[in-house]
Design a protein around this motif. Sequence first.
Motif, PDB file in Angstrom:
ATOM      1  N   ASP A  83       0.868  -1.182   0.000  1.00 38.67           N
ATOM      2  CA  ASP A  83       0.000   0.000   0.000  1.00 38.67           C
ATOM      3  C   ASP A  83       0.907   1.236   0.000  1.00 38.67           C
ATOM      4  OD1 ASP A  83      -1.688   2.141   0.496  1.00 38.67           O
ATOM      5  OD2 ASP A  83      -2.903   1.059   1.962  1.00 38.67           O
ATOM      6  N   TYR A  84       1.136   1.786  -1.200  1.00 36.92           N
ATOM      7  CA  TYR A  84       2.060   2.914  -1.330  1.00 36.92           C
ATOM      8  C   TYR A  84       1.560   4.154  -0.597  1.00 36.92           C
ATOM      9  CZ  TYR A  84       4.627   0.154  -4.772  1.00 36.92           C
ATOM     10  OH  TYR A  84       5.364  -0.815  -5.381  1.00 36.92           O
ATOM     11  N   TYR A  85       0.258   4.321  -0.495  1.00 37.56           N
ATOM     12  CA  TYR A  85      -0.277   5.469   0.242  1.00 37.56           C
ATOM     13  C   TYR A  85       0.061   5.348   1.726  1.00 37.56           C
ATOM     14  CZ  TYR A  85      -2.861   6.548  -3.998  1.00 37.56           C
ATOM     15  OH  TYR A  85      -3.196   6.862  -5.292  1.00 37.56           O
ATOM     16  N   LYS A  86      -0.079   4.139   2.247  1.00 40.96           N
ATOM     17  CA  LYS A  86       0.228   3.891   3.657  1.00 40.96           C
ATOM     18  C   LYS A  86       1.723   4.079   3.909  1.00 40.96           C
ATOM     19  CE  LYS A  86      -1.416   0.573   7.043  1.00 40.96           C
ATOM     20  NZ  LYS A  86      -2.058  -0.740   7.184  1.00 40.96           N
ATOM     21  N   ILE A  87       2.560   3.596   2.991  1.00 38.21           N
ATOM     22  CA  ILE A  87       4.016   3.712   3.129  1.00 38.21           C
ATOM     23  C   ILE A  87       4.422   5.187   3.238  1.00 38.21           C
ATOM     24  CG2 ILE A  87       6.208   3.413   1.889  1.00 38.21           C
ATOM     25  CD1 ILE A  87       5.034   0.700   0.878  1.00 38.21           C
ATOM     26  N   LEU A  88       3.793   6.047   2.417  1.00 37.55           N
ATOM     27  CA  LEU A  88       4.116   7.483   2.471  1.00 37.55           C
ATOM     28  C   LEU A  88       3.310   8.217   3.542  1.00 37.55           C
ATOM     29  CD1 LEU A  88       4.501   8.650  -1.248  1.00 37.55           C
ATOM     30  CD2 LEU A  88       6.274   8.195   0.429  1.00 37.55           C
ATOM     31  N   GLY A  89       2.275   7.571   4.065  1.00 41.91           N
ATOM     32  CA  GLY A  89       1.453   8.209   5.092  1.00 41.91           C
ATOM     33  C   GLY A  89       0.565   9.304   4.528  1.00 41.91           C
ATOM     34  N   VAL A  90       0.040   9.085   3.308  1.00 47.10           N
ATOM     35  CA  VAL A  90      -0.855  10.060   2.685  1.00 47.10           C
ATOM     36  C   VAL A  90      -2.186   9.407   2.341  1.00 47.10           C
ATOM     37  CG1 VAL A  90       0.981  11.502   1.714  1.00 47.10           C
ATOM     38  CG2 VAL A  90       0.043   9.638   0.347  1.00 47.10           C
ATOM     39  N   ASP A  91      -3.182  10.250   2.155  1.00 44.59           N
ATOM     40  CA  ASP A  91      -4.515   9.816   1.763  1.00 44.59           C
ATOM     41  C   ASP A  91      -4.527   9.469   0.277  1.00 44.59           C
ATOM     42  OD1 ASP A  91      -7.390   9.701   2.624  1.00 44.59           O
ATOM     43  OD2 ASP A  91      -7.582  11.095   0.930  1.00 44.59           O
ATOM     44  N   LYS A  92      -5.459   8.620  -0.134  1.00 44.60           N
ATOM     45  CA  LYS A  92      -5.557   8.232  -1.548  1.00 44.60           C
ATOM     46  C   LYS A  92      -5.863   9.418  -2.464  1.00 44.60           C
ATOM     47  CE  LYS A  92      -6.734   3.321  -1.101  1.00 44.60           C
ATOM     48  NZ  LYS A  92      -5.748   3.086  -0.113  1.00 44.60           N
ATOM     49  N   ASN A  93      -6.367  10.500  -1.905  1.00 40.68           N
ATOM     50  CA  ASN A  93      -6.663  11.694  -2.702  1.00 40.68           C
ATOM     51  C   ASN A  93      -5.583  12.760  -2.551  1.00 40.68           C
ATOM     52  OD1 ASN A  93      -9.171  10.549  -3.455  1.00 40.68           O
ATOM     53  ND2 ASN A  93     -10.068  11.236  -1.534  1.00 40.68           N
ATOM     54  N   ALA A  94      -4.416  12.373  -2.082  1.00 37.11           N
ATOM     55  CA  ALA A  94      -3.334  13.330  -1.829  1.00 37.11           C
ATOM     56  C   ALA A  94      -2.904  14.031  -3.121  1.00 37.11           C
ATOM     57  CB  ALA A  94      -2.137  12.616  -1.215  1.00 37.11           C
ATOM     58  N   SER A  95      -2.591  15.318  -2.984  1.00 37.84           N
ATOM     59  CA  SER A  95      -2.130  16.101  -4.132  1.00 37.84           C
ATOM     60  C   SER A  95      -0.661  15.767  -4.417  1.00 37.84           C
ATOM     61  CB  SER A  95      -2.256  17.591  -3.828  1.00 37.84           C
ATOM     62  OG  SER A  95      -1.319  17.961  -2.827  1.00 37.84           O
ATOM     63  N   GLU A  96      -0.186  16.241  -5.561  1.00 40.67           N
ATOM     64  CA  GLU A  96       1.220  16.041  -5.935  1.00 40.67           C
ATOM     65  C   GLU A  96       2.142  16.633  -4.867  1.00 40.67           C
ATOM     66  OE1 GLU A  96       3.756  17.188  -9.824  1.00 40.67           O
ATOM     67  OE2 GLU A  96       1.635  16.766 -10.204  1.00 40.67           O
ATOM     68  N   ASP A  97       1.789  17.812  -4.362  1.00 36.12           N
ATOM     69  CA  ASP A  97       2.586  18.472  -3.326  1.00 36.12           C
ATOM     70  C   ASP A  97       2.627  17.659  -2.031  1.00 36.12           C
ATOM     71  OD1 ASP A  97       3.731  20.649  -4.466  1.00 36.12           O
ATOM     72  OD2 ASP A  97       2.476  22.142  -3.449  1.00 36.12           O
ATOM     73  N   GLU A  98       1.466  17.123  -1.636  1.00 38.80           N
ATOM     74  CA  GLU A  98       1.406  16.325  -0.411  1.00 38.80           C
ATOM     75  C   GLU A  98       2.256  15.060  -0.551  1.00 38.80           C
ATOM     76  OE1 GLU A  98      -3.018  17.240   1.411  1.00 38.80           O
ATOM     77  OE2 GLU A  98      -2.893  16.091  -0.466  1.00 38.80           O
ATOM     78  N   ILE A  99       2.248  14.472  -1.732  1.00 36.29           N
ATOM     79  CA  ILE A  99       3.052  13.272  -1.990  1.00 36.29           C
ATOM     80  C   ILE A  99       4.538  13.613  -1.899  1.00 36.29           C
ATOM     81  CG2 ILE A  99       3.712  11.615  -3.803  1.00 36.29           C
ATOM     82  CD1 ILE A  99       0.675  11.604  -4.580  1.00 36.29           C
ATOM     83  N   LYS A 100       4.939  14.753  -2.482  1.00 38.90           N
ATOM     84  CA  LYS A 100       6.351  15.179  -2.410  1.00 38.90           C
ATOM     85  C   LYS A 100       6.778  15.448  -0.972  1.00 38.90           C
ATOM     86  CE  LYS A 100       6.875  17.189  -6.998  1.00 38.90           C
ATOM     87  NZ  LYS A 100       6.971  18.422  -7.786  1.00 38.90           N
TER      88      LYS A 100
END
Length: 196
Positions: A83-100
């Motif tokens: 679960d890549y979202y869980k690994i980064l600790g972001v929501d599935k609707n995370a923006s590009e900035d939030e992912i960075k």
Amino acid sequence: MTALSLLKLRKLDDAIEDCTNAVKLDDTYIKAYLRRAQCYMDTEQYEEAVRDYEKVYQTEKTKEHKQLLKNAQLELKKSKRKDYYKILGVDKNASEDEIKKAYRKRALMHHPDRHSGASAEVQKEEEKKFKEVGEAFTILSDPKKKTRYDSGQDLDEEGMNMGDFDANNIFKAFFGGPGGFSFEASGPGNFFFQFG
């Protein structure tokens, strides 16, 4: 978990139990299988949901039942991969900035240099996490790969082999070239970053 989500979970568990009792009395009761399968989906018990939808589809081969079975199989497949979202600790609707931002935070947290004084076991675990964070960022920061990942498609198809990426290269690209930063100890367990 909030009180509301616990209450919802309890209601779903009760519904599963009621449906189970109903199919014990009548194992051809399709509505009970469908209801129980939906409850299993809602509680992320995908193997059980697939089993119930297979039973329904074997009994009544409708387009709708086939689609329900396919959806459950897809969710089961997705649940068994990272679960890549869980690994980064972001929501599935995370923006590009939030992912960075999440990548930056997690990559620094798990970078091998930060754990050079730890036991070999801890170093190995942190290195594994560092690689997973790089892998997650590689997928979620690329719109094409992210779309494929979100839809449950295999990422190894179409030249997206995940064995080809290097977490250190991603880190260097993100934080600057060689010597772009260093970890410095400022006392036991305290680190600060020096950018060059």
